[in-house]
Design an enzyme around this catalytic site. Structure first.
Site, PDB file in Angstrom:
ATOM      1  N   MET A   1       0.702  -1.257  -0.032  1.00 34.27           N
ATOM      2  CA  MET A   1      -0.038  -0.202   0.084  1.00 34.27           C
ATOM      3  C   MET A   1       0.845   1.330  -0.010  1.00 34.27           C
ATOM      4  O   MET A   1       0.529   2.242  -0.877  1.00 34.27           O
ATOM      5  CB  MET A   1      -0.753   0.077   1.185  1.00 34.27           C
ATOM      6  CG  MET A   1      -2.200  -1.220   1.041  1.00 34.27           C
ATOM      7  SD  MET A   1      -3.146  -0.821  -0.096  1.00 34.27           S
ATOM      8  CE  MET A   1      -4.061   0.374   0.575  1.00 34.27           C
TER       9      MET A   1
ATOM     10  N   ASP B   1      11.983   2.835   4.062  1.00 37.78           N
ATOM     11  CA  ASP B   1      11.619   1.459   4.304  1.00 37.78           C
ATOM     12  C   ASP B   1      12.769   0.483   4.793  1.00 37.78           C
ATOM     13  O   ASP B   1      13.906   0.569   4.227  1.00 37.78           O
ATOM     14  CB  ASP B   1      10.921   0.668   3.141  1.00 37.78           C
ATOM     15  CG  ASP B   1       9.904  -0.452   3.648  1.00 37.78           C
ATOM     16  OD1 ASP B   1       8.774  -0.250   3.371  1.00 37.78           O
ATOM     17  OD2 ASP B   1      10.396  -1.469   3.903  1.00 37.78           O
TER      18      ASP B   1
ATOM     19  N   LEU C   1       2.531   1.080   8.024  1.00 35.84           N
ATOM     20  CA  LEU C   1       3.172   0.041   8.521  1.00 35.84           C
ATOM     21  C   LEU C   1       2.279  -1.313   8.918  1.00 35.84           C
ATOM     22  O   LEU C   1       1.028  -0.925   8.928  1.00 35.84           O
ATOM     23  CB  LEU C   1       4.118   0.660   9.612  1.00 35.84           C
ATOM     24  CG  LEU C   1       5.066   1.656   9.510  1.00 35.84           C
ATOM     25  CD1 LEU C   1       5.472   2.483  10.507  1.00 35.84           C
ATOM     26  CD2 LEU C   1       6.311   1.067   8.918  1.00 35.84           C
TER      27      LEU C   1
ATOM     28  N   THR D   1      -3.390   0.169   9.612  1.00 34.98           N
ATOM     29  CA  THR D   1      -4.670  -0.545  10.529  1.00 34.98           C
ATOM     30  C   THR D   1      -3.813  -1.202  11.662  1.00 34.98           C
ATOM     31  O   THR D   1      -3.115  -2.065  11.630  1.00 34.98           O
ATOM     32  CB  THR D   1      -5.233  -1.487   9.649  1.00 34.98           C
ATOM     33  OG1 THR D   1      -5.386  -1.108   8.461  1.00 34.98           O
ATOM     34  CG2 THR D   1      -6.391  -1.966  10.459  1.00 34.98           C
TER      35      THR D   1
ATOM     36  N   ARG E   1     -10.156  -0.014   0.655  1.00 34.90           N
ATOM     37  CA  ARG E   1     -10.153  -0.746  -0.709  1.00 34.90           C
ATOM     38  C   ARG E   1      -8.774  -1.429  -0.848  1.00 34.90           C
ATOM     39  O   ARG E   1      -8.166  -1.640   0.237  1.00 34.90           O
ATOM     40  CB  ARG E   1     -10.423   0.756  -1.804  1.00 34.90           C
ATOM     41  CG  ARG E   1     -11.594   1.033  -1.639  1.00 34.90           C
ATOM     42  CD  ARG E   1     -11.877   2.170  -2.663  1.00 34.90           C
ATOM     43  NE  ARG E   1     -13.078   2.930  -2.610  1.00 34.90           N
ATOM     44  CZ  ARG E   1     -13.368   4.064  -3.045  1.00 34.90           C
ATOM     45  NH1 ARG E   1     -12.392   4.844  -3.493  1.00 34.90           N
ATOM     46  NH2 ARG E   1     -14.588   4.751  -2.776  1.00 34.90           N
TER      47      ARG E   1
ATOM     48  N   LYS F   1     -12.411   1.697  10.681  1.00 36.65           N
ATOM     49  CA  LYS F   1     -11.831   0.898   9.765  1.00 36.65           C
ATOM     50  C   LYS F   1     -11.887  -0.748  10.287  1.00 36.65           C
ATOM     51  O   LYS F   1     -12.001  -1.560   9.443  1.00 36.65           O
ATOM     52  CB  LYS F   1     -10.300   1.289   9.735  1.00 36.65           C
ATOM     53  CG  LYS F   1      -9.252   0.366   9.090  1.00 36.65           C
ATOM     54  CD  LYS F   1      -9.531   0.228   7.566  1.00 36.65           C
ATOM     55  CE  LYS F   1      -8.153  -0.812   7.130  1.00 36.65           C
ATOM     56  NZ  LYS F   1      -8.695  -1.296   5.581  1.00 36.65           N
TER      57      LYS F   1
ATOM     58  N   ASN G   1     -15.236  -1.892   9.197  1.00 35.45           N
ATOM     59  CA  ASN G   1     -15.316  -2.303   7.956  1.00 35.45           C
ATOM     60  C   ASN G   1     -14.572  -3.472   7.534  1.00 35.45           C
ATOM     61  O   ASN G   1     -15.103  -4.139   6.853  1.00 35.45           O
ATOM     62  CB  ASN G   1     -14.887  -1.086   7.074  1.00 35.45           C
ATOM     63  CG  ASN G   1     -15.429  -0.864   5.687  1.00 35.45           C
ATOM     64  OD1 ASN G   1     -16.637  -1.091   5.728  1.00 35.45           O
ATOM     65  ND2 ASN G   1     -14.589  -1.167   4.750  1.00 35.45           N
ATOM     66  N   ASN G   2     -13.512  -3.695   7.953  1.00 37.04           N
ATOM     67  CA  ASN G   2     -12.590  -4.710   7.693  1.00 37.04           C
ATOM     68  C   ASN G   2     -13.300  -5.909   8.197  1.00 37.04           C
ATOM     69  O   ASN G   2     -13.157  -7.036   7.620  1.00 37.04           O
ATOM     70  CB  ASN G   2     -10.959  -4.555   7.964  1.00 37.04           C
ATOM     71  CG  ASN G   2     -10.095  -4.356   6.932  1.00 37.04           C
ATOM     72  OD1 ASN G   2     -10.797  -3.556   6.207  1.00 37.04           O
ATOM     73  ND2 ASN G   2      -8.884  -4.596   7.093  1.00 37.04           N
TER      74      ASN G   2
ATOM     75  N   LYS H   1      -4.620 -10.398  10.973  1.00 36.03           N
ATOM     76  CA  LYS H   1      -4.127  -9.433  11.946  1.00 36.03           C
ATOM     77  C   LYS H   1      -5.720  -8.268  12.233  1.00 36.03           C
ATOM     78  O   LYS H   1      -6.179  -8.165  13.505  1.00 36.03           O
ATOM     79  CB  LYS H   1      -3.095  -8.361  11.762  1.00 36.03           C
ATOM     80  CG  LYS H   1      -2.528  -7.395  12.478  1.00 36.03           C
ATOM     81  CD  LYS H   1      -3.033  -5.847  12.124  1.00 36.03           C
ATOM     82  CE  LYS H   1      -2.691  -5.725  10.596  1.00 36.03           C
ATOM     83  NZ  LYS H   1      -3.180  -4.401  10.087  1.00 36.03           N
TER      84      LYS H   1
HETATM   85  P1  NAD Z   1       3.190  -4.545   3.530  1.00 30.93           P
HETATM   86  O1  NAD Z   1       3.570  -5.877   4.692  1.00 30.93           O
HETATM   87  O2  NAD Z   1       3.231  -4.919   2.087  1.00 30.93           O
HETATM   88  O3  NAD Z   1       4.220  -3.066   3.770  1.00 30.93           O
HETATM   89  C1  NAD Z   1       4.512  -2.752   5.261  1.00 30.93           C
HETATM   90  C2  NAD Z   1       6.028  -2.247   4.993  1.00 30.93           C
HETATM   91  O4  NAD Z   1       6.351  -1.706   6.021  1.00 30.93           O
HETATM   92  C3  NAD Z   1       6.743  -3.200   4.327  1.00 30.93           C
HETATM   93  O5  NAD Z   1       7.734  -2.592   3.176  1.00 30.93           O
HETATM   94  C4  NAD Z   1       7.864  -3.254   5.532  1.00 30.93           C
HETATM   95  O6  NAD Z   1       9.402  -3.494   5.086  1.00 30.93           O
HETATM   96  C5  NAD Z   1       7.649  -1.774   6.250  1.00 30.93           C
HETATM   97  N1  NAD Z   1       8.199  -1.722   7.461  1.00 30.93           N
HETATM   98  C6  NAD Z   1       7.782  -2.550   8.622  1.00 30.93           C
HETATM   99  N2  NAD Z   1       8.465  -2.214   9.614  1.00 30.93           N
HETATM  100  C7  NAD Z   1       9.177  -1.117   9.335  1.00 30.93           C
HETATM  101  C8  NAD Z   1      10.246  -0.171  10.049  1.00 30.93           C
HETATM  102  N3  NAD Z   1      10.212  -0.403  11.419  1.00 30.93           N
HETATM  103  N4  NAD Z   1      10.487   1.019   9.450  1.00 30.93           N
HETATM  104  C9  NAD Z   1      10.186   1.127   8.058  1.00 30.93           C
HETATM  105  N5  NAD Z   1       9.667   0.488   7.473  1.00 30.93           N
HETATM  106  C10 NAD Z   1       9.063  -0.740   7.896  1.00 30.93           C
HETATM  107  O7  NAD Z   1       1.746  -4.118   4.163  1.00 30.93           O
HETATM  108  P2  NAD Z   1       0.402  -3.390   3.349  1.00 30.93           P
HETATM  109  O8  NAD Z   1      -0.242  -4.212   2.902  1.00 30.93           O
HETATM  110  O9  NAD Z   1       1.358  -2.147   2.515  1.00 30.93           O
HETATM  111  O10 NAD Z   1      -0.273  -2.754   4.472  1.00 30.93           O
HETATM  112  C11 NAD Z   1       0.072  -1.687   5.629  1.00 30.93           C
HETATM  113  C12 NAD Z   1      -0.731  -1.270   6.468  1.00 30.93           C
HETATM  114  O11 NAD Z   1      -2.037  -1.061   5.685  1.00 30.93           O
HETATM  115  C13 NAD Z   1      -1.284  -2.486   7.165  1.00 30.93           C
HETATM  116  O12 NAD Z   1      -1.582  -1.997   8.510  1.00 30.93           O
HETATM  117  C14 NAD Z   1      -2.562  -2.984   6.550  1.00 30.93           C
HETATM  118  O13 NAD Z   1      -3.406  -3.699   7.488  1.00 30.93           O
HETATM  119  C15 NAD Z   1      -3.102  -1.734   6.042  1.00 30.93           C
HETATM  120  N6  NAD Z   1      -3.949  -1.986   4.791  1.00 30.93           N
HETATM  121  C16 NAD Z   1      -3.694  -2.783   3.735  1.00 30.93           C
HETATM  122  C17 NAD Z   1      -4.419  -2.788   2.781  1.00 30.93           C
HETATM  123  C18 NAD Z   1      -3.928  -3.868   1.364  1.00 30.93           C
HETATM  124  O14 NAD Z   1      -4.911  -4.196   0.670  1.00 30.93           O
HETATM  125  N7  NAD Z   1      -2.647  -4.465   1.210  1.00 30.93           N
HETATM  126  C19 NAD Z   1      -5.550  -2.132   2.462  1.00 30.93           C
HETATM  127  C20 NAD Z   1      -5.722  -1.404   3.352  1.00 30.93           C
HETATM  128  C21 NAD Z   1      -5.028  -1.057   4.439  1.00 30.93           C
END
Ligand code: NAD
Length: 299
Positions: free
Chosen positions: A13, A32, A66, A94, A121, A170, A173-174, A239
């Protein structure tokens, strides 16, 4: 005055969201812990940073996207050590409501403003700049400052109420998204066992009150086409469902249907499905039924 924006967490995301922000607003400072994820956004024009501290140093706005509560607390603490009072932390992850409240308190103690704005989304919407934001904020000046970021990354901004309401909405919704996903998987496997045509099942779903975004959008563009790359991993989905169960537990509310489906996610994440897209619940349900996963014909 040029404003300094930092974006931490560039995964499924955060990567596309930060890239869209850069396209509209110009270079922002990005970090990251995974080099490949950082490199993708640097290639899109992000300013490479070697740490949270370097990205957040004197930043006006620090965005966090994150995985879960512990990472948000760790990154917010590192950012607060170098941010100036009056800055803004915009957490879009989230996490638990209690975790959001604690992050807000950490910011407040340093004179930094905090907004929760989790994202609705799919990852495909984030890539297309069509995310939805659920904003918890009672500071209008802070909202005005971050609004251009929302506009660069999405097309729908919903004000949910005061600070902390975004994350609570959120989770509600999830809870719906994730339970409907499992029911969709079970319905499709039942249809397969009955020898039905997937396209017909999908069309009937669309034309009745059974219709839902999992059947029509998520499964239809992912697992039903044989694509189980995340997207949104089953691990992160588990989660989020855990957050809903914990929130319900904290207010003495039972969610019996949700509890049964939470157990399915728990089982699915104990093996290789953990890293697959959550629409691959379809494949998991098919595996349990010892059948090939139903598929649509790619058009
Ligand atoms: P992801 O695991 O793909 O991305 C998380 C990123 O954070 C990774 O690139 C990871 O390396 C980085 N990270 C972790 N610890 C870190 C730190 N200490 N410092 C810097 N970077 C760090 O997850 P995602 O799917 O992008 O989801 C991120 C958030 O958004 C989550 O809370 C998820 O529940 C929420 N979310 C995801 C979606 C989806 O469709 N993927 C949709 C809505 C909300």
């Amino acid at each position: 005055m040029t404003r300094k924006i930092a974006f931490i967490g560039l995964g499924a995301m955060g990567g596309p969201m930060a890239s869209n922000a850069i396209r509209s607003l110009g270079p922002i400072h990005v970090f990251d812990v995974v080099e490949a994820n950082l490199a993708r956004v640097v290639a899109a024009g992000g300013v490479r940073c070697a740490s949270v501290a370097q990205a957040a140093q004197n930043a006006d706005i620090v965005v966090t996207m994150l995985p879960a509560t512990p990472q948000v607390h760790e990154v917010v603490a590192a950012a607060l050590a170098v941010m100036k009072p009056g800055g803004i932390v915009l957490d879009m992850s989230t996490i638990s409501p209690a975790g959001t409240d604690a992050a807000a308190a950490m910011c407040e103690a340093r004179g930094v403003r905090f907004l929760d704005a989790p994202v609705g989304r799919l990852a495909s919407h984030a890539a297309a700049g069509k995310s939805l934001f659920m904003v918890g904020c009672d500071d209008e000046a802070a909202f005005d400052e971050v609004k251009p970021l929302f506009e660069a990354m999405g097309d729908t901004i919903i004000r949910c109420g005061g600070r902390g309401t975004g994350i609570r909405v959120k989770i509600v919704n999830n809870f719906q998204v994730l339970t409907i996903a499992q029911i969709t998987a079970e319905a499709l496997v039942l249809a397969a066992k009955l020898g039905l045509d997937v396209e017909t099942v999908k069309a009937i779903n669309a034309g009745t009150t059974a219709t839902n975004g999992q059947m029509q959008v998520n499964f239809a563009t992912k697992s039903l086409l044989g694509d189980t790359e995340p997207g949104f991993t089953i691990d992160l989905a588990h989660k989020d469902l855990t957050l809903a169960m914990e929130a319900a537990n904290a207010c003495r509310l039972g969610l019996p249907g949700g509890a049964a489906i939470h157990a399915v996610y728990g089982a699915a994440r104990s093996g290789p499905y953990a890293r697959k897209d959550f629409s691959s619940l379809l494949d998991y349900a098919a595996e349990l039924a010892a059948i090939s996963p139903p598929r649509l014909q790619a058009k």
